[in-house]
Design a protein around this motif. Structure first.
Motif, PDB file in Angstrom:
ATOM      1  N   VAL A  48       0.746  -1.094   0.076  1.00  0.00           N
ATOM      2  CA  VAL A  48      -0.002   0.006   0.137  1.00  0.00           C
ATOM      3  C   VAL A  48       0.994   1.269   0.155  1.00  0.00           C
ATOM      4  N   PHE A  49       0.588   2.119  -1.100  1.00  0.00           N
ATOM      5  CA  PHE A  49       1.336   3.381  -1.027  1.00  0.00           C
ATOM      6  C   PHE A  49       0.641   4.494  -0.174  1.00  0.00           C
ATOM      7  N   VAL A  50       1.478   4.996   0.764  1.00  0.00           N
ATOM      8  CA  VAL A  50       0.614   5.790   2.011  1.00  0.00           C
ATOM      9  C   VAL A  50       1.388   7.578   1.760  1.00  0.00           C
ATOM     10  N   TYR A  51       0.688   8.347   1.796  1.00  0.00           N
ATOM     11  CA  TYR A  51       1.009   9.514   1.594  1.00  0.00           C
ATOM     12  C   TYR A  51       0.874  10.811   2.648  1.00  0.00           C
ATOM     13  N   GLU A 102      -3.446  -9.395   5.331  1.00  0.00           N
ATOM     14  CA  GLU A 102      -4.709  -9.561   5.321  1.00  0.00           C
ATOM     15  C   GLU A 102      -5.482  -8.539   6.323  1.00  0.00           C
ATOM     16  N   GLU A 103      -5.163  -8.860   7.485  1.00  0.00           N
ATOM     17  CA  GLU A 103      -5.742  -8.242   8.590  1.00  0.00           C
ATOM     18  C   GLU A 103      -5.525  -6.924   8.603  1.00  0.00           C
ATOM     19  N   GLU A 104      -3.996  -6.639   8.437  1.00  0.00           N
ATOM     20  CA  GLU A 104      -3.624  -5.226   8.483  1.00  0.00           C
ATOM     21  C   GLU A 104      -4.224  -4.502   7.383  1.00  0.00           C
ATOM     22  N   LEU A 105      -4.548  -4.984   6.235  1.00  0.00           N
ATOM     23  CA  LEU A 105      -4.970  -4.132   5.291  1.00  0.00           C
ATOM     24  C   LEU A 105      -6.758  -3.788   5.673  1.00  0.00           C
ATOM     25  N   ALA A 106      -7.173  -4.700   6.202  1.00  0.00           N
ATOM     26  CA  ALA A 106      -8.713  -4.634   6.843  1.00  0.00           C
ATOM     27  C   ALA A 106      -8.575  -3.292   7.772  1.00  0.00           C
ATOM     28  N   ALA A 107      -7.675  -3.292   8.506  1.00  0.00           N
ATOM     29  CA  ALA A 107      -7.436  -2.131   9.393  1.00  0.00           C
ATOM     30  C   ALA A 107      -7.235  -0.837   8.773  1.00  0.00           C
ATOM     31  N   LEU A 108      -6.371  -0.866   7.598  1.00  0.00           N
ATOM     32  CA  LEU A 108      -6.261   0.121   6.903  1.00  0.00           C
ATOM     33  C   LEU A 108      -7.560   0.679   6.226  1.00  0.00           C
ATOM     34  N   GLU A 119     -11.816   5.206  -1.618  1.00  0.00           N
ATOM     35  CA  GLU A 119     -11.736   4.030  -2.257  1.00  0.00           C
ATOM     36  C   GLU A 119     -10.044   3.624  -2.599  1.00  0.00           C
ATOM     37  N   ARG A 120      -9.966   2.147  -2.583  1.00  0.00           N
ATOM     38  CA  ARG A 120      -8.597   1.427  -2.686  1.00  0.00           C
ATOM     39  C   ARG A 120      -8.356   1.257  -4.150  1.00  0.00           C
ATOM     40  N   GLY A 128       7.800   0.755 -10.931  1.00  0.00           N
ATOM     41  CA  GLY A 128       7.160  -0.159 -11.727  1.00  0.00           C
ATOM     42  C   GLY A 128       6.238  -1.326 -10.889  1.00  0.00           C
ATOM     43  N   SER A 129       6.352  -1.102  -9.729  1.00  0.00           N
ATOM     44  CA  SER A 129       5.380  -1.903  -8.637  1.00  0.00           C
ATOM     45  C   SER A 129       3.891  -1.462  -8.830  1.00  0.00           C
ATOM     46  N   ASN A 130       3.050  -2.443  -8.749  1.00  0.00           N
ATOM     47  CA  ASN A 130       1.754  -1.984  -8.707  1.00  0.00           C
ATOM     48  C   ASN A 130       1.260  -2.037  -7.339  1.00  0.00           C
ATOM     49  N   VAL A 131       0.886  -1.180  -6.762  1.00  0.00           N
ATOM     50  CA  VAL A 131       0.292  -1.145  -5.255  1.00  0.00           C
ATOM     51  C   VAL A 131      -1.149  -0.622  -5.069  1.00  0.00           C
ATOM     52  N   TRP A 132      -1.580  -0.871  -3.863  1.00  0.00           N
ATOM     53  CA  TRP A 132      -2.828  -0.054  -3.589  1.00  0.00           C
ATOM     54  C   TRP A 132      -2.296   1.337  -2.971  1.00  0.00           C
ATOM     55  N   VAL A 133      -3.540   2.215  -3.223  1.00  0.00           N
ATOM     56  CA  VAL A 133      -3.547   3.610  -2.639  1.00  0.00           C
ATOM     57  C   VAL A 133      -4.921   3.953  -2.463  1.00  0.00           C
ATOM     58  N   TYR A 134      -5.112   4.845  -1.323  1.00  0.00           N
ATOM     59  CA  TYR A 134      -6.462   5.233  -1.000  1.00  0.00           C
ATOM     60  C   TYR A 134      -6.510   6.740  -1.583  1.00  0.00           C
ATOM     61  N   VAL A 135      -7.859   6.673  -2.418  1.00  0.00           N
ATOM     62  CA  VAL A 135      -8.214   7.824  -3.043  1.00  0.00           C
ATOM     63  C   VAL A 135      -9.435   8.498  -2.512  1.00  0.00           C
TER      64      VAL A 135
END
Length: 137
Positions: A48-51, A102-108, A119-120, A128-135
């Protein structure tokens, strides 16, 4: 003396209100129910990319129980606008990539109020990596 006691009492009261709010938002199972139409959390580890607030170790520890060892990353083609990302060519956002279970992603998801505030989505970072980000919705 009375003024000092009043000021101290007010400060403690405000701190208690802040603590309850943070518990409710970050940790409570009562403050968030994911919408039924959300996709299932992917199996295994996710990146997960966080900013924003999640770039701070104490916040990550409060949200999912550990600070982790995030890697510095750049998200090209976006710029940061307050609490959101906006697609814009020629810009980039500096942040961190978290490796979460998975549990940590649910907490995020709970912290970001997935489906209500954010939305994720999948994005490609500079390496070049594909990651999740919250927008923001």
């Amino acid at each position: 003396m009375r003024v000092l006691r009043y000021a101290l009492g007010s400060t403690i009261g405000l701190m208690m209100i802040a603590a309850v709010y943070l518990w409710w938002v970050l940790l409570s199972p009562f403050g968030y129910e994911p919408p039924e139409d959300l996709a299932a959390i992917p199996d295994g580890e996710s990146q997960v990319f966080v900013y924003g607030t999640l770039t701070h170790a104490p916040v990550r520890w409060l949200v999912y129980g550990r600070a982790g060892s995030p890697d510095a990353a750049i998200l090209p083609g976006y710029r940061k606008r307050e609490l959101d990302l906006v697609a814009e060519q020629g810009h980039q956002v500096e942040g961190l990539v978290l490796n979460v279970s998975e549990e940590e992603l649910a907490a995020l998801d709970r912290y970001e109020r997935l489906g209500y505030r954010y939305e994720r989505v999948r994005v490609q970072i500079a390496d070049g990596s594909n990651v999740w980000v919250y927008v923001r919705l």
